[in-house]
Design a protein around this motif. Structure first.
Motif, PDB file in Angstrom:
ATOM      1  N   SER A  94       0.827  -1.208   0.000  1.00 32.34           N
ATOM      2  CA  SER A  94       0.000   0.000   0.000  1.00 32.34           C
ATOM      3  C   SER A  94       0.861   1.257   0.000  1.00 32.34           C
ATOM      4  O   SER A  94       0.410   2.331  -0.422  1.00 32.34           O
ATOM      5  CB  SER A  94      -0.933   0.007   1.211  1.00 32.34           C
ATOM      6  OG  SER A  94      -0.199   0.071   2.422  1.00 32.34           O
ATOM      7  N   VAL A 108       1.062   2.527  -3.515  1.00 32.93           N
ATOM      8  CA  VAL A 108      -0.144   3.280  -3.878  1.00 32.93           C
ATOM      9  C   VAL A 108      -0.071   4.688  -3.304  1.00 32.93           C
ATOM     10  O   VAL A 108      -0.361   5.676  -3.994  1.00 32.93           O
ATOM     11  CB  VAL A 108      -1.410   2.554  -3.382  1.00 32.93           C
ATOM     12  CG1 VAL A 108      -2.660   3.378  -3.682  1.00 32.93           C
ATOM     13  CG2 VAL A 108      -1.519   1.174  -4.013  1.00 32.93           C
ATOM     14  N   LEU A 121       2.141  -0.478  -9.944  1.00 33.49           N
ATOM     15  CA  LEU A 121       1.134  -1.285  -9.250  1.00 33.49           C
ATOM     16  C   LEU A 121       1.338  -2.772  -9.539  1.00 33.49           C
ATOM     17  O   LEU A 121       1.257  -3.607  -8.631  1.00 33.49           O
ATOM     18  CB  LEU A 121      -0.267  -0.849  -9.680  1.00 33.49           C
ATOM     19  CG  LEU A 121      -0.713   0.547  -9.236  1.00 33.49           C
ATOM     20  CD1 LEU A 121      -2.044   0.903  -9.897  1.00 33.49           C
ATOM     21  CD2 LEU A 121      -0.831   0.643  -7.719  1.00 33.49           C
ATOM     22  N   THR A 131      -3.449  -3.292  -6.465  1.00 28.66           N
ATOM     23  CA  THR A 131      -4.169  -2.312  -7.255  1.00 28.66           C
ATOM     24  C   THR A 131      -5.041  -1.499  -6.315  1.00 28.66           C
ATOM     25  O   THR A 131      -5.253  -1.858  -5.152  1.00 28.66           O
ATOM     26  CB  THR A 131      -5.023  -2.974  -8.349  1.00 28.66           C
ATOM     27  OG1 THR A 131      -5.527  -1.959  -9.231  1.00 28.66           O
ATOM     28  CG2 THR A 131      -6.191  -3.742  -7.761  1.00 28.66           C
ATOM     29  N   ASP A 132      -5.488  -0.371  -6.798  1.00 27.53           N
ATOM     30  CA  ASP A 132      -6.403   0.489  -6.066  1.00 27.53           C
ATOM     31  C   ASP A 132      -7.518   0.822  -7.053  1.00 27.53           C
ATOM     32  O   ASP A 132      -7.303   1.550  -8.028  1.00 27.53           O
ATOM     33  CB  ASP A 132      -5.679   1.755  -5.598  1.00 27.53           C
ATOM     34  CG  ASP A 132      -6.586   2.680  -4.800  1.00 27.53           C
ATOM     35  OD1 ASP A 132      -7.420   3.364  -5.434  1.00 27.53           O
ATOM     36  OD2 ASP A 132      -6.465   2.719  -3.567  1.00 27.53           O
ATOM     37  N   LEU A 162      -3.768  -6.478 -14.255  1.00 18.02           N
ATOM     38  CA  LEU A 162      -4.310  -6.069 -12.965  1.00 18.02           C
ATOM     39  C   LEU A 162      -5.762  -6.510 -12.776  1.00 18.02           C
ATOM     40  O   LEU A 162      -6.341  -6.273 -11.707  1.00 18.02           O
ATOM     41  CB  LEU A 162      -4.211  -4.546 -12.814  1.00 18.02           C
ATOM     42  CG  LEU A 162      -2.789  -3.975 -12.684  1.00 18.02           C
ATOM     43  CD1 LEU A 162      -2.816  -2.455 -12.812  1.00 18.02           C
ATOM     44  CD2 LEU A 162      -2.146  -4.397 -11.367  1.00 18.02           C
TER      45      LEU A 162
END
Length: 286
Positions: A35, A38, A76, A82-83, A142
């Motif tokens: 994270s 991100v 990523l 992923t976000d 992704l």
């Protein structure tokens, strides 16, 4: 790769690398929470959903550009995270700037207002497989779903079935698409012609001792389990691994073979290349 070489590269990234590369290194090699990658990317994302601000450091432009979106998606993918909101906003932006058929260009004339490398010029304004195929392939990797991706995927199939590209950068982008697109039978059919086109590519650096700029087999097959590893003989891969080991500089980092627009961009790219070298050498146990 010796422990001393690894630790020297680690110190280079800690000392000279951007926050993004430092967080990627921590994620990939030290078990840090992905994270953090991100979080580092958030500073590069604009309100319009695109990415900018020199995420790809050859143009230091605050306006969103497809090449910067691609760099974000690769980060990523490398981190294995992923976000959804971040990626969906980026896809919305890609849809807003794409041609009707879904294709996008690397950049736009807005970069001319800001520091940029000399080679970032008019040729980057034309939509093409570079970067459309690379963007689509990374989004498939992704597991993303989006209307732009559907349209862009159809365009990539049409473009590739009309003939594989003759430029090594465009082929590298096409190979990301072919490795990750869900229609495996269609991808395998096109992949059968990749080996034949390699010797004809511009900017393809097949010889390990070639000192010039270009795409090497290790760019196309960065891990031994890559879909494209089978295209290259063992001795060719070993030659490029030996060259990669030999190219580490006394300061621990790897040099680059082109001229970015600033000393800050040069250091940023050296951090990117150092992290790439570590990933490749580690993956091959070299």
């Amino acid at each position: 790769m010796t422990d001393a070489a690894f630790f020297s590269a680690r110190e280079f990234i800690r000392r000279e690398g951007r926050l993004l590369e430092r967080r990627l290194f921590a994620c990939l090699f030290e078990g840090a929470d992905p994270s953090g990658v991100v979080d580092a990317l958030r500073g590069y994302q604009n309100p319009d959903g695109g990415f900018a601000h020199g995420l790809e450091p050859d143009k230091l432009c605050p306006a969103s550009l497809p090449i910067d979106v691609e760099m974000a998606l690769q980060a990523l993918a490398d981190a294995g995270i992923t976000d959804e909101q971040m990626v969906q906003r980026a896809c919305d932006w890609l849809q807003s700037v794409a041609a009707r058929d879904g294709a996008v260009a690397l950049a736009s004339p807005v970069i001319e207002q800001y520091p940029r490398a000399e080679h970032w010029s008019e040729w980057t304004y034309a939509p093409g497989l570079n970067p459309t195929a690379g963007l689509a392939g990374r989004l498939h990797r992704l597991g993303v779903e989006h209307p732009w991706l559907t349209t862009a995927t159809a365009w990539c199939w049409s473009a590739l079935e009309a003939g594989l590209p003759e430029d090594a950068h465009a082929l590298a982008e096409a190979l990301v698409f072919l490795e990750h697109v869900p229609d495996r039978a269609r991808a395998e059919s096109l992949a059968s012609g990749v080996g034949e086109c390699l010797p004809k590519l511009s900017l393809y650096r097949a010889a390990p001792d070639d000192p010039g700029y270009g795409i090497t087999p290790l760019h196309l097959a960065p891990t031994p389990d890559s879909r494209w590893r089978r295209l290259f003989a063992d001795d060719l891969i070993e030659g490029h691994l030996e060259r990669l080991r030999r190219d580490q500089q006394p300061d621990g980092g790897w040099a680059i073979t082109w001229q970015p627009p600033s000393s800050a961009s040069t250091l940023a790219f050296r951090g990117i290349e150092t992290l790439r070298a570590l990933q490749v050498l580690t993956a091959y146990g070299s």
